[in-house]
Design an enzyme around this catalytic site. Structure first.
Site, PDB file in Angstrom:
ATOM      1  CD  GLU A   1      -5.056  -5.788  -1.009  1.00 55.56           C
ATOM      2  OE1 GLU A   1      -5.289  -4.727  -1.299  1.00 55.56           O
ATOM      3  OE2 GLU A   1      -5.896  -6.002  -0.568  1.00 55.56           O
TER       4      GLU A   1
ATOM      5  CB  CYS B   1      -5.212  -1.091  -1.414  1.00 64.40           C
ATOM      6  SG  CYS B   1      -6.878  -0.483  -0.760  1.00 64.40           S
TER       7      CYS B   1
ATOM      8  CB  CYS C   1     -11.045  -2.780   0.520  1.00 61.29           C
ATOM      9  SG  CYS C   1      -9.854  -1.685  -0.750  1.00 61.29           S
TER      10      CYS C   1
ATOM     11  CG  ASN D   1      -0.632  -0.339   3.155  1.00 59.66           C
ATOM     12  OD1 ASN D   1       0.736  -0.648   2.392  1.00 59.66           O
ATOM     13  ND2 ASN D   1      -1.333  -0.265   3.378  1.00 59.66           N
ATOM     14  CB  ILE D   2       2.114   3.620  -2.370  1.00 59.35           C
ATOM     15  CG1 ILE D   2       2.580   2.981  -3.330  1.00 59.35           C
ATOM     16  CG2 ILE D   2       1.850   4.967  -2.408  1.00 59.35           C
ATOM     17  CD1 ILE D   2       2.540   2.642  -4.315  1.00 59.35           C
ATOM     18  CD  GLU D   3      -1.687   5.177   4.662  1.00 57.86           C
ATOM     19  OE1 GLU D   3      -1.053   5.522   5.589  1.00 57.86           O
ATOM     20  OE2 GLU D   3      -2.538   3.768   4.739  1.00 57.86           O
TER      21      GLU D   3
ATOM     22  CB  CYS E   1      -8.266  -4.749  -3.717  1.00 62.34           C
ATOM     23  SG  CYS E   1      -7.839  -3.648  -3.017  1.00 62.34           S
TER      24      CYS E   1
END
Ligand code: THU
Length: 148
Positions: free
Chosen positions: A61, A59, A97, A48-50, A100
């Site tokens: 995935e 996310c 989620c 994940n890359i916020e 995804c």
């Protein structure tokens, strides 16, 4: 054509754990890793890359899917997903989620595509995409049923 053997599942799980180390999570601290298997046996990892604008977060995935699709892959068999808060020692099963799941439905066959949710190499749950996203909306949903 890959068959989803126990060995292959364990390889996916190991790669999901190593992908998790790449997570960029300055806001939630919740670190997720994913490992995606193509039908011909290649594995693509994602984390994940916020983002400070939270909605721009990607996310794990989807990072794995988008990396793979960029490389020309279109046919997928399984994904392993692991996640936990940075400070926590223990893993819980980390379900994907809704967004995804929808991306999985674009590229996986719902009755076939396997979602592996590990807490460890030995302890994991498995679901088909059909189980986690029944009655999904896909490209087929938009095809006319009336002969043209
Ligand atoms: N996250 C994922 O990477 N995958 C999911 O399926 C659920 C949520 C990430 C997004 C965000 O960086 C953090 O977990 C908390 O929501």
């Amino acid at each position: 054509m890959s068959k989803l053997t126990v060995e292959l599942k364990k390889e996916l799980i190991k790669k999901a754990f190593s992908a998790q180390k790449r997570a960029y999570t300055p806001y939630s601290g919740f670190q997720v890793g994913a490992a995606l298997l193509t039908r011909d046996g290649k594995i693509y990892e994602g984390c994940n890359i916020e983002n400070a604008s939270y909605g721009a977060t990607n996310c794990a995935e989807r990072t794995a899917f988008f990396r793979a699709v960029y490389e020309g892959e279109r046919d997928f068999l399984a994904i392993a997903i692991v996640g936990k808060p940075e400070k926590s020692e223990e893993y819980e099963y980390c379900a994907p989620c809704g967004i995804c799941r929808q991306v999985m439905a674009e590229f996986g066959v719902p009755e076939e595509f396997q979602i592996i949710l590990p807490r460890s190499l030995e302890d994991y749950k498995e679901f088909t995409l059909e189980e986690l996203l029944p009655l999904s909306f896909t490209g087929d949903s938009m095809k006319s049923k009336t002969p043209q």
